[in-house]
Design an enzyme around this catalytic site. Structure first.
Site, short mmCIF file in Angstrom:
data_model
loop_
_atom_site.label_atom_id
_atom_site.label_comp_id
_atom_site.label_asym_id
_atom_site.label_seq_id
_atom_site.Cartn_x
_atom_site.Cartn_y
_atom_site.Cartn_z
N HIS A 37 57.35 39.21 35.61
CA HIS A 37 55.45 38.95 35.05
C HIS A 37 55.59 38.00 33.46
O HIS A 37 56.04 38.98 32.99
CB HIS A 37 55.44 40.44 35.06
CG HIS A 37 53.07 40.30 35.25
ND1 HIS A 37 52.60 41.02 35.94
CD2 HIS A 37 52.83 39.85 33.94
CE1 HIS A 37 51.69 40.69 35.30
NE2 HIS A 37 51.62 40.08 34.36
N HIS A 43 53.51 34.88 32.07
CA HIS A 43 52.34 33.43 31.85
C HIS A 43 52.90 32.83 31.53
O HIS A 43 53.40 32.78 30.15
CB HIS A 43 50.91 33.94 31.83
CG HIS A 43 50.50 35.52 32.41
ND1 HIS A 43 49.80 35.07 33.57
CD2 HIS A 43 50.57 36.58 32.45
CE1 HIS A 43 49.22 36.22 34.14
NE2 HIS A 43 50.00 37.32 33.39
N HIS A 96 47.62 40.74 39.82
CA HIS A 96 46.74 41.77 38.53
C HIS A 96 45.66 42.91 39.22
O HIS A 96 45.07 42.67 39.68
CB HIS A 96 47.03 41.16 37.93
CG HIS A 96 47.29 40.90 37.32
ND1 HIS A 96 47.78 39.40 37.50
CD2 HIS A 96 47.52 40.01 35.74
CE1 HIS A 96 49.13 38.59 36.56
NE2 HIS A 96 48.59 39.32 35.51
N GLU A 142 45.33 47.33 35.01
CA GLU A 142 45.04 47.68 34.26
C GLU A 142 44.26 47.33 33.56
O GLU A 142 44.00 48.41 33.36
CB GLU A 142 45.83 45.70 33.81
CG GLU A 142 45.82 45.67 32.33
CD GLU A 142 45.65 43.59 31.91
OE1 GLU A 142 45.39 43.01 32.75
OE2 GLU A 142 46.48 43.27 30.62
N ASP A 163 54.72 39.36 30.46
CA ASP A 163 53.17 39.57 30.19
C ASP A 163 52.74 38.19 29.35
O ASP A 163 53.05 37.26 30.03
CB ASP A 163 52.30 40.51 29.53
CG ASP A 163 51.08 40.21 30.62
OD1 ASP A 163 51.20 39.24 31.78
OD2 ASP A 163 50.37 41.46 30.45
N1 ADE Z 1 46.50 36.54 32.37
C1 ADE Z 1 47.67 36.56 31.55
N2 ADE Z 1 47.62 37.70 31.10
C2 ADE Z 1 46.99 37.99 31.40
C3 ADE Z 1 46.21 39.97 31.36
N3 ADE Z 1 47.53 40.44 31.09
N4 ADE Z 1 45.71 40.46 32.56
C4 ADE Z 1 45.49 39.60 33.26
N5 ADE Z 1 45.40 38.19 33.52
C5 ADE Z 1 46.24 37.53 32.32
ZN ZN Z 2 49.81 39.36 33.83
#
Ligand code: ADE
Ligand code: ZN
Length: 328
Positions: free
Chosen positions: A10, A12, A190, A193, A271
């Site tokens: 995970h 980005h 996602h 969170e 992340d």
């Molecule tokens: N895009 C990048 N990081 C993210 C996160 N922690 N939660 C949702 N979208 C994201």
């Molecule tokens: Zn993420």
């Protein structure tokens, strides 16, 4: 724990851009994004929603396939320095040619070339998960899914959704997920969170994903925790991200250990590492300090991650040998 081989599921790509790299691009192109950095040159944001704005401002400096070639190399260098041997990275056609399939293919080609170079030079393997962005809405997500379906293969192996979990619902993106599934892509979303257990349930039941990005707030509903354990759903847990964004007060308060104890398959990722002042090596170090996790626990995490990876069996076998050699 830097030396231990790590699997990251995970990450980005744009969120992993080192701030100095983004400042360099902004300078080259005379783009004014000075407001997104603090006095020490780190990314600066107030909360998650401000983070999303800063993230998109930083991404505005990435404007060509060549920029993404450089970004991919810069990110993989950081990952390899932390001991990552296999990485799955979220890729966003929204930022790569506005979801135009022809443009997307050019961006993707550049990223794949960089990935091949990194594999030769640093021994790190990359696979891509195409990601739509929830707050951009279902219409754009459809175009993103079409980009994904057109480029599904040995490099693009998955499809997912990121962005603001408080907006819209997983079922609004059903068409996109069905399109990706029919193209042979594996699915993650996602959830859990910024949304609670009901958000995780919606992703599981409405989109039928096999992995959940974060998912940690499932801990607020133990019946859901049992369901995750029974289904074998894998959580892409990013403890440092959750703590930096204020979801949990510190490492000991984070639910990763309890989810693990209750039989949920947990993995560890960063992340958007520079935003959260973290790296994979730091995540491992903090987990070792706060939860007394040892090499055996990290081997279990790495094996769970590899089992849940979206790549082909030959790639998994190769990476498995690397893991086993390091733990022999
Ligand atoms: N895009 C990048 N990081 C993210 C996160 N922690 N939660 C949702 N979208 C994201
Ligand atoms: Zn993420």
């Amino acid at each position: 724990m830097t030396q231990l081989p790590k699997i990251e599921l995970h990450l980005h790509l744009e969120g992993a851009a080192p701030p100095a790299f983004i400042r360099g691009l902004a300078k080259e192109k005379s783009i004014d994004i000075g407001g997104i950095f603090d006095a020490d040159g780190h990314y600066k944001y107030k909360d998650f929603w401000d983070f999303l704005k800063v993230y998109e401002a930083a991404t505005s400096t990435l404007q060509s396939p060549e920029d993404y070639h450089r970004l991919t190399l810069a990110v993989l260098e950081e990952s390899a320095a932390s001991g990552v041997v296999y990485s799955e990275t979220f890729l966003s056609p929204d930022f790569c040619g506005n979801r135009d399939v022809g443009a997307w293919k050019e961006y993707l080609h550049a990223m794949q070339e960089a990935a091949d170079q990194a594999e030769r030079q640093m021994g790190i393997t990359l696979r891509g998960i195409i990601t739509c962005i929830r707050h951009f809405g279902p219409e754009k997500a459809r175009e993103t899914a079409l980009c994904a379906a057109e480029t599904a293969g040995s490099f693009i192996t998955g499809f997912g959704i990121a962005g603001d979990e408080k907006i819209l619902a997983p079922k609004d993106f059903l068409w996109s997920f069905d399109c990706a599934r029919e193209a042979g892509l594996r699915l993650t979303a996602h959830a859990g969170e910024w949304g609670g257990p009901e958000s995780v349930r919606a992703a599981l039941h409405d989109l039928n994903v096999e992995r959940i990005g974060h998912g940690v707030r499932a801990i607020e509903d133990l019946a859901l925790v049992d369901e995750l354990a029974e289904r074998g759903t894998v959580l892409e847990v990013c403890p440092g991200s959750n703590i930096a964004l204020g979801l949990y007060k510190d490492w000991r308060a984070h639910p990763i250990a309890e989810l693990d104890r209750r039989g949920v398959k947990v993995t560890v990722s960063t992340d958007d590492p520079p935003f959260f002042h973290t790296t994979m090596a730091r995540e491992y170090d903090r987990l070792a300090d706060a939860l007394e996790w040892d090499k055996g626990q990290f081997l279990k995490i790495a094996q769970t991650s590899l089992d849940a990876a979206f790549c082909d069996a030959d790639t998994k076998d190769r990476i498995r040998k690397t893991l086993e050699a390091a733990h022999a």
